[in-house]
Design an enzyme around this catalytic site. Structure first.
Site, short mmCIF file in Angstrom:
data_model
loop_
_atom_site.label_atom_id
_atom_site.label_comp_id
_atom_site.label_asym_id
_atom_site.label_seq_id
_atom_site.Cartn_x
_atom_site.Cartn_y
_atom_site.Cartn_z
N THR A 161 0.82 -1.22 0.00
CA THR A 161 0.00 0.00 0.00
C THR A 161 0.85 1.27 0.00
O THR A 161 0.36 2.33 -0.39
CB THR A 161 -0.93 0.03 1.22
OG1 THR A 161 -0.15 -0.05 2.42
CG2 THR A 161 -1.90 -1.15 1.19
N ASP A 162 2.10 1.18 0.45
CA ASP A 162 2.94 2.38 0.53
C ASP A 162 3.24 3.00 -0.83
O ASP A 162 2.97 4.19 -1.05
CB ASP A 162 4.23 2.08 1.28
CG ASP A 162 4.03 2.06 2.78
OD1 ASP A 162 2.95 2.44 3.24
OD2 ASP A 162 4.95 1.66 3.50
#
Length: 462
Positions: free
Chosen positions: A175-176
């Site tokens: 998700t980063d």
């Protein structure tokens, strides 16, 4: 050299770790003057991750390759925002800046007196991006979040893993980087809006929400059919066969995906096994799904005799979707990446010359995004920023350094008997030898001649 789209745009970057620095790294590639602000008392976490050559040297805070990759192209400034002098200097930078990016939990900027309302008073048309884990409102707003927790919390991990097995993470904080790209797009949209209207704005970006787009199919399936998606490993609900198959070599693999009967017949001819296409067990996609285990055994019997790159080329030339599984070394040596110049060679004052991949993977025919400087050493541009932008005198800089508001070394609370030099020696002793890391499975291989393999100039850099 062509002007870049964000030439003249200045970004104050308070973000940390992976997501925020990905956003500001993209803005830097597009020409923005990104000033990364850190506190000597609280360094950006990646300054401690993956020491180059497994050696902390005499500046361990400047040797982490994780930090070097995600912060290339930026200037570095240290400021202690817990004291009024540091906050005052930051407030003085705001009118000289166009964008402010931060990734704290919502309470932090308000505690500093630097929430959007306060920032707007200093520059009314500023764009402020807050990219916290769960957003600025809602019951989870004050909770801390990292990619390894957001991935399952956003539904991704529910669909990754093997049938009848537990959820499995993707292998990194997926998700980063996704959030970083979304954040860069949001900033660009806000800059375009400001150019049209003259108005800045506040952007509340929830990393939790940003990942929802990746599970759209599972959401729609439940909304429309009441079905919960099941984990399928490397297989597909429509393509068959699909899988990751072992090839010749210690850890070489090839992914293959075949969607219809025509592709299946093409695959069989390309591999020299036309008889597989005549087998009733594999007559159509439904039959191939039902007999996937037997199909996998046949395919892997073929791939085990193949070099994964050669098999990739063979199948792609025939029109079959396939791709090799590439590790870090193979990515750097991949001829396609090299021909497209995806890795920029950047000279770092401590690490020497290193290949740094571009975060904006797009080719424009009017300009070329680029990284024109290495990631900053801690506080490397204190003088350049504070004198060049704010006009501070030498005496004022010296006073700030003496009082610990700025500096180029970490400011750690150490026991009186433990000096910084003793701590560095201790940290070096705590680093596991590379051979031991290999035995533990923490690294796959150790290749001391990696610089020669990558064609790096040993004389460049420090």
């Amino acid at each position: 050299m062509a002007q870049l789209p964000l030439d003249g745009v200045r970004v104050l970057d308070l973000s940390q770790v992976f997501a925020g620095p990905t956003c500001t790294r993209i803005l830097a590639e597009l020409g923005a003057d990104v000033i990364k602000v850190e506190a000597r008392q609280r360094l950006d976490v990646p300054r401690n991750l993956i020491m180059t050559d497994n050696d902390i040297g005499d500046q361990p805070w400047n040797r982490a390759c994780y930090f070097a990759v995600h912060n290339a192209g930026k200037r570095g400034l240290t400021l202690d925002l817990t004291v009024e002098q540091g906050r005052d200097l930051f407030r003085r930078l705001i009118p000289q800046s166009d964008v402010l990016v931060e990734s704290f939990t919502p309470r932090v900027m308000a505690a500093f007196g630097l929430d959007y309302e306060a920032v707007c008073k200093l520059r009314p048309d500023i764009i402020m991006l807050s990219m916290s884990g769960y957003g600025q409102a809602g019951p989870y707003r004050d909770w801390s979040a990292y990619g390894m927790g957001l991935e399952p919390a956003s539904g991704i991990s529910a669909t990754t893993g093997y049938r009848d097995g537990p959820p499995i993470r993707s292998g990194f904080a997926f998700t980063d980087p996704l959030t970083g790209v979304l954040a860069a797009g949001a900033v660009l949209a806000a800059l375009h809006y400001r150019q049209r209207t003259g108005r800045g704005q506040y952007i509340d970006l929830s990393q939790h929400e940003g990942a929802i787009a990746l599970v759209g199919a599972a959401l729609m399936d439940y909304q429309m059919n009441g079905r919960l998606a099941e984990r399928m490993g490397n297989r597909s609900s429509w393509a068959a066969p699909q899988g990751c198959y072992r090839c010749r070599g210690d850890d070489d693999w090839l992914v293959i995906s075949i969607e219809n009967d025509e592709e299946w017949a093409t695959f069989c001819r390309a591999t020299g096994h036309p008889e597989w296409a005549e087998d009733e067990r594999f007559a159509d996609v439904l039959a191939r799904h039902e007999n996937h285990d037997a199909l996998d055994a046949l395919i892997e019997g073929w791939t085990r005799e193949q070099d994964h790159y050669e098999a990739f080329h063979l199948l792609q030339r025939a029109g079959v979707k396939a791709g090799p599984v590439l590790n870090g070394k193979k990515l750097l040596l991949d001829p396609h990446f090299r021909e497209r110049h995806h890795f920029d060679l950047v000279d770092h004052p401590v690490l020497g010359r290193r290949p740094v991949h571009r975060h904006l993977a797009a080719r424009f025919d009017r300009f070329e995004p680029r990284v024109d400087r290495a990631a900053p050493l801690l506080g490397q541009h204190n003088r350049e920023v504070l004198q060049g932008i704010l006009g501070l005198s030498d005496e004022e800089l010296t006073s700030l350094e003496t009082e610990g508001v700025i500096g180029t070394t970490p400011l750690l609370e150490l026991p009186p008997e433990l000096t910084l030099e003793m701590l560095q020696e201790l940290l070096q002793q705590l680093l596991l030898p590379l051979e031991q890391m290999q035995e533990m499975g923490a690294v796959q291989a150790v290749e001391p001649d990696y610089r020669q393999q990558l064609g790096l100039d040993e004389t460049a850099g420090g």
